[in-house]
Design an enzyme around this catalytic site. Sequence first.
Site, PDB file in Angstrom:
ATOM      1  N   LYS A  26       0.835  -1.195   0.000  1.00 46.99           N
ATOM      2  CA  LYS A  26       0.000   0.000   0.000  1.00 46.99           C
ATOM      3  C   LYS A  26       0.873   1.250   0.000  1.00 46.99           C
ATOM      4  O   LYS A  26       1.921   1.290   0.656  1.00 46.99           O
ATOM      5  CB  LYS A  26      -0.885  -0.033   1.252  1.00 46.99           C
ATOM      6  CG  LYS A  26      -1.890   1.095   1.424  1.00 46.99           C
ATOM      7  CD  LYS A  26      -2.668   0.853   2.700  1.00 46.99           C
ATOM      8  CE  LYS A  26      -3.767   1.885   2.923  1.00 46.99           C
ATOM      9  NZ  LYS A  26      -4.541   1.577   4.142  1.00 46.99           N
ATOM     10  N   SER A 102      -9.481   1.106   3.601  1.00 42.87           N
ATOM     11  CA  SER A 102      -8.791   1.974   2.656  1.00 42.87           C
ATOM     12  C   SER A 102      -7.781   1.245   1.774  1.00 42.87           C
ATOM     13  O   SER A 102      -7.343   1.781   0.764  1.00 42.87           O
ATOM     14  CB  SER A 102      -8.065   3.093   3.413  1.00 42.87           C
ATOM     15  OG  SER A 102      -7.067   2.566   4.282  1.00 42.87           O
ATOM     16  N   SER A 126      -9.321  -1.331   7.728  1.00 45.18           N
ATOM     17  CA  SER A 126      -8.857  -1.059   6.368  1.00 45.18           C
ATOM     18  C   SER A 126      -8.124  -2.195   5.674  1.00 45.18           C
ATOM     19  O   SER A 126      -7.777  -2.082   4.504  1.00 45.18           O
ATOM     20  CB  SER A 126      -7.954   0.183   6.357  1.00 45.18           C
ATOM     21  OG  SER A 126      -8.725   1.343   6.546  1.00 45.18           O
TER      22      SER A 126
END
Length: 374
Positions: A26, A102, A126
């Site tokens: 990420k 997320s 997330s």
Amino acid sequence: MKPVSVSKGFVEQFVLGEGELRFAVKDTLDVAGFPTRAGCRALENAPAAERHASVVATLLGKNCVLTGKTTLHELAFGVTGINAWSGTPLNTHFPDVIPGGSSSGSAAVVASGEVDFSLGTDTGGSVRMPAACCGVIGLKPGYDVLSRKGVMPAESSLDCVGVFTRDAAVLRQAMTRLGVPVDEPLSALPTLSFLSVATPEIDACLRAFLEQHSVQPRDAELPLFADAHRAGLAIISHENWLALNPLLASGQVSADVASRIRSGADVSPEALEAAEHIRRDFSAQLDALLAQTPLLALATLPELPPTLSEAQDPLSVVNLTRLVRPFNLSGHPALSLPVGELHGRPVALQLVAAKGHDGLLVQAAEWLTSRRRH
């Protein structure tokens, strides 16, 4: 990683050596030589990171090959994974459904088979939420089990680096390479409690899945569960205000995210003190339950994940984290495991273990998925 890549310069095709695993990270984790942009236009011209995040460096030294960085819900502050600036990843198996936030890109590249595993971060669900939306496994270790050095934001009392995989065997490999011990495979699943907190249809689906594996869970209650969700919201709002409000001056943070960052300025000291009391009491309550049964099971999401069009309505997503966020507040390890579909949308089971027992979640995922194949 064409649909979700936020950094150029990674080689897309590799000839892997024996035992090597491909992974992506990420874009809130530093990779030396590349900027950390967190899916936000305000960080478009961020300088290249000077060194790898600690977990990235560890994996690179353990026979893992980094293939790219993945996009996310802007500034890791949202649940849908929709991002107009850096792109919304395709949810390969459920293309009409949100990829989840997320850590949307990290879930999507695992679901598509582009990598063996990926890293995300989980502050209020997330990792587990996009795992549930994309039909993959997502593990949030206990708080501070994996290093956050080189991870944005630098300070958080909730955030954890987590791992996505398609199967439990690779999850075992990834976690052991990250230094988290996992004991030998289970011969039987330990006693399990079940928390009925999703829609009746989802809870029935999860109970049926467990019954198919001859698992008879005990019914459980956590009286402070809803309070823990609200306390987690207060703390993340305050901590994200401290971490992210300097970016607002650029005028390049999207209106929705900017509004939620600003709301953190209104969290009072009294509200934070109350949230910390809930953190302490809920953690003790959960510890007591897990002392009776080593595993707690419940839905990952309280309802079926919305489609991309449905998610345009903010009211459709406001409560999607209410079953995952409490375990960020308490710091317990939690894992999301795909179990099937309802009405063409994915359903996932969440498993929670005692602090220090992250490996048990890997073992439980192995046990459940191996029996499902037979």
